[in-house]
Design a protein around this motif. Structure first.
Motif, PDB file in Angstrom:
ATOM      1  N   ARG A  99     -20.918 -60.972 -66.581  1.00  0.00           N
ATOM      2  CA  ARG A  99     -20.237 -61.196 -65.302  1.00  0.00           C
ATOM      3  C   ARG A  99     -20.559 -62.609 -64.830  1.00  0.00           C
ATOM      4  NH1 ARG A  99     -17.635 -56.748 -64.298  1.00  0.00           N
ATOM      5  NH2 ARG A  99     -18.429 -54.811 -65.150  1.00  0.00           N
ATOM      6  N   THR A 114     -16.229 -60.850 -67.552  1.00  0.00           N
ATOM      7  CA  THR A 114     -15.444 -60.885 -66.326  1.00  0.00           C
ATOM      8  C   THR A 114     -15.785 -62.197 -65.646  1.00  0.00           C
ATOM      9  OG1 THR A 114     -15.526 -58.482 -66.122  1.00  0.00           O
ATOM     10  CG2 THR A 114     -14.959 -59.736 -64.130  1.00  0.00           C
ATOM     11  N   PRO A 157     -12.993 -57.091 -67.838  1.00  0.00           N
ATOM     12  CA  PRO A 157     -13.062 -58.424 -68.450  1.00  0.00           C
ATOM     13  C   PRO A 157     -11.727 -59.163 -68.335  1.00  0.00           C
ATOM     14  CG  PRO A 157     -14.206 -56.852 -69.820  1.00  0.00           C
ATOM     15  CD  PRO A 157     -13.501 -56.053 -68.735  1.00  0.00           C
TER      16      PRO A 157
END
Length: 161
Positions: free
Chosen positions: A74, A98, A131
């Motif tokens: 992330r 992501t 993602p």
């Protein structure tokens, strides 16, 4: 763990009285996160201190390499709003991450800035979206492939609008 990469832009601009203008300064992110009692595990890395209009292809490759090389899945990238979609398109295709980009129309150091809201919104987005690469600005999520900055409206819009 959320990796936060800062690149400069309006969010990190400070007013230099002697010059009577704003310039990109040290990132405001660590102070902003501390002042807002953010406890989600994160680390902040300042990659550069540039207005996004000054970013080069080499700078964008530096950002891409940092994101791709991170052990975090992330990623939050703070970026100037003028060319944020361009960098977002460069970040496309990085697998299993992501990636959320955000910034501000007014410097974080200014009372009426949208920086706090945008960073908080982006932190929520990076923890909940699948993602891919996204722009999180002013309460909306955008796809960098189809997004443009509406300078007159001080906001982002989908290219389809």
């Amino acid at each position: 763990m959320i990796d936060i990469f800062t690149t400069g832009g309006t969010i990190d601009k400070v007013y230099f009285d002697a010059l009577s203008e704003y310039q990109v300064g040290p990132t405001a992110l660590p102070d902003l996160l501390r002042e807002n009692n953010v406890h989600v595990p994160h680390r902040v890395t300042q990659l550069m201190r540039k207005d996004s209009l000054e970013l080069t292809d080499a700078d964008r490759e530096t950002i891409r390499a940092a994101v791709a090389g991170s052990d975090a899945s992330r990623i939050l990238v703070t970026h100037g709003t003028d060319t944020m979609p361009v960098t977002g398109r460069v970040l496309a295709g990085i697998p299993d991450k992501t990636i959320v980009m955000t910034g501000a129309m007014q410097p974080a150091s200014v009372r009426a800035s949208d920086a706090e809201f945008n960073v908080g919104f982006a932190l929520a987005a990076v923890q909940t979206l699948p993602p891919g690469v996204y722009i999180a600005m002013n309460g909306m999520i955008f796809d960098p492939a189809t997004t443009v900055k509406d300078r007159a409206g001080s906001r982002f819009v989908s290219g389809a609008e």
